[in-house]
Design an enzyme around this catalytic site. Structure first.
Site, PDB file in Angstrom:
ATOM      1  CB  SER A 156       3.001   1.774   6.139  1.00  0.00           C
ATOM      2  OG  SER A 156       1.801   2.226   6.716  1.00  0.00           O
ATOM      3  CG  ASP A 193      -0.327  -3.692   2.701  1.00  0.00           C
ATOM      4  OD1 ASP A 193      -0.507  -2.942   3.695  1.00  0.00           O
ATOM      5  OD2 ASP A 193       0.272  -3.342   1.667  1.00  0.00           O
ATOM      6  CG  HIS A 197      -0.432   0.495   2.468  1.00  0.00           C
ATOM      7  ND1 HIS A 197      -0.166  -0.347   3.526  1.00  0.00           N
ATOM      8  CD2 HIS A 197      -0.109   1.737   2.897  1.00  0.00           C
ATOM      9  CE1 HIS A 197       0.300   0.368   4.549  1.00  0.00           C
ATOM     10  NE2 HIS A 197       0.352   1.635   4.186  1.00  0.00           N
TER      11      HIS A 197
HETATM   12  C1  LIG Z   1       0.647   1.384   9.821  1.00  0.00           C
HETATM   13  C2  LIG Z   1      -0.659   2.003   9.474  1.00  0.00           C
HETATM   14  C3  LIG Z   1      -1.124   1.989   8.170  1.00  0.00           C
HETATM   15  C4  LIG Z   1      -2.337   2.571   7.865  1.00  0.00           C
HETATM   16 BR1  LIG Z   1      -2.939   2.519   6.080  1.00  0.00          BR
HETATM   17  C5  LIG Z   1      -3.132   3.176   8.830  1.00  0.00           C
HETATM   18  N1  LIG Z   1      -4.373   3.766   8.475  1.00  0.00           N
HETATM   19  C6  LIG Z   1      -5.447   2.927   8.262  1.00  0.00           C
HETATM   20  N2  LIG Z   1      -5.592   1.714   8.756  1.00  0.00           N
HETATM   21  C7  LIG Z   1      -6.797   1.258   8.314  1.00  0.00           C
HETATM   22  C8  LIG Z   1      -7.321   2.228   7.499  1.00  0.00           C
HETATM   23  N3  LIG Z   1      -6.475   3.235   7.470  1.00  0.00           N
HETATM   24  C9  LIG Z   1      -2.686   3.170  10.166  1.00  0.00           C
HETATM   25  C10 LIG Z   1      -3.194   3.643  11.373  1.00  0.00           C
HETATM   26 CL1  LIG Z   1      -4.717   4.451  11.619  1.00  0.00          CL
HETATM   27  C11 LIG Z   1      -2.315   3.344  12.343  1.00  0.00           C
HETATM   28  N4  LIG Z   1      -1.245   2.700  11.804  1.00  0.00           N
HETATM   29  C12 LIG Z   1      -1.459   2.583  10.467  1.00  0.00           C
END
Ligand SMILES: Cc1cc(Br)c(Nc2ncc[nH]2)c2c(Cl)c[nH]c12
Length: 290
Positions: free
Chosen positions: A226, A102, A53
């Site tokens: 992420s 992912d 992602h």
């Molecule tokens: C690591 C990380 C990635 C993403 Br994409 C997030 N955002 C999110 N997760 C579900 C929908 N959107 C978050 C959140 Cl919030 C905290 N850590 C995340």
């Protein structure tokens, strides 16, 4: 011979990168759309493992910079997202973001030269991990790795949060026993999943779950984390078992100003669920997949 994986320096005066030499910072500069920041892990001289992602179908390789060790902006030559990753797959059910599978591999233009601050992390079901676990080769199977690493129960692990110039280790428990269901159920508290009826729609069997306050308060991820590795330590060797994928609550979002709810959970792509893809893409990297 296969170079050793999952090694790091741990003495007091070691630098953050010497302590976490697999740590990779990824930036995607989309013209007119700003920069997206992700993390990754070096897994071989040519490849970085991260989250799918972090990238967009229209991203050009030259928009992506990868900081490996002290050298920045290693050129990316190709990007392999998992074929079953499809963020829009549940659009018709009004679920705007779907993170199943992912995971992605970024191939660098030039092979990376290992050094005290640039070393690969161990991947499950490779000879390197068999050695790191001090198990006999070829007697040890991939299932042995999974049984030893992802035991049933609360499994100690950590992720690394980059807070320049520091790299902070955040210790979390993978809820892999009786607490797993409650961990997954909190996914419905994510703003974008409020109208999800069955949590299994978004928390597929590909995910490991961390966070929450039982048995202890776990730190949580930020969006910028992420793609980073979820790591288990065995005999002072570091083995990646997950990729930070998504979470319920972004602790770095200033709007949330520090009050973290007990339902703040994080979901990580479990590498044991994508081994055929890993093995295929990394076939030439001499990692000795089992
Ligand atoms: C690591 C990380 C990635 C993403 Br994409 C997030 N955002 C999110 N997760 C579900 C929908 N959107 C978050 C959140 Cl919030 C905290 N850590 C995340």
């Amino acid at each position: 011979t296969l170079s050793m994986c999952g090694l790091s320096l741990s003495h007091k005066t070691a630098t953050p990168l010497e302590k976490n030499p697999w740590h990779i910072s990824i930036k995607v500069a989309r013209p007119g759309k700003g920069v997206e920041s992700c993390k990754g892990a070096l897994v071989s001289p040519y490849f970085v493992l991260t989250a799918a992602h972090c990238f967009d179908i229209n991203d050009q390789a030259h928009w992506i910079t990868v900081d490996v060790g002290k050298t920045t902006s290693n050129k990316v030559v190709s990007l392999f997202s998992h074929p079953d990753y499809n963020i829009g797959k549940l659009r018709s059910e009004r679920i705007s973001e779907f993170y199943d599978y992912d995971v992605a591999l970024v191939k660098l233009e030039k092979r990376v030269t290992f050094s005290p601050e640039t070393r690969p992390i161990c991947l499950p079901c490779t000879e390197g991990t068999t050695r790191a676990l001090r198990r006999p080769h070829p007697k040890t199977s991939c299932q042995d790795h999974e049984r030893q690493l992802l035991k049933v129960g609360d499994v100690p692990s950590f992720f690394v949060h980059e807070k320049k110039p520091a790299l902070e280790r955040k210790e979390v428990l993978i809820k892999n026993g009786p607490k797993k269901w409650a961990c997954q159920a909190d996914a419905k508290k994510a703003t974008i999943y409020v109208n999800v009826t069955d949590v299994a729609q978004v928390v597929t069997p590909r995910f490991l779950c961390t966070g929450g306050i039982e048995p202890v308060v776990d730190p949580n991820t930020c969006k910028g984390d992420s793609g980073g590795p979820l790591i288990i330590t065995q005999n002072r060797r570091y083995i990646q078992v997950g990729v930070i994928s998504w979470g319920v609550f972004d602790v770095c979002n200033l709007k949330n100003k520090g009050k973290v709810p007990p339902y703040a959970r994080d979901f990580h792509l479990n590498l044991f669920t994508v081994l055929p893809w890993l093995k295929e893409k990394l076939a030439e990297e001499q990692l000795g997949f089992l």
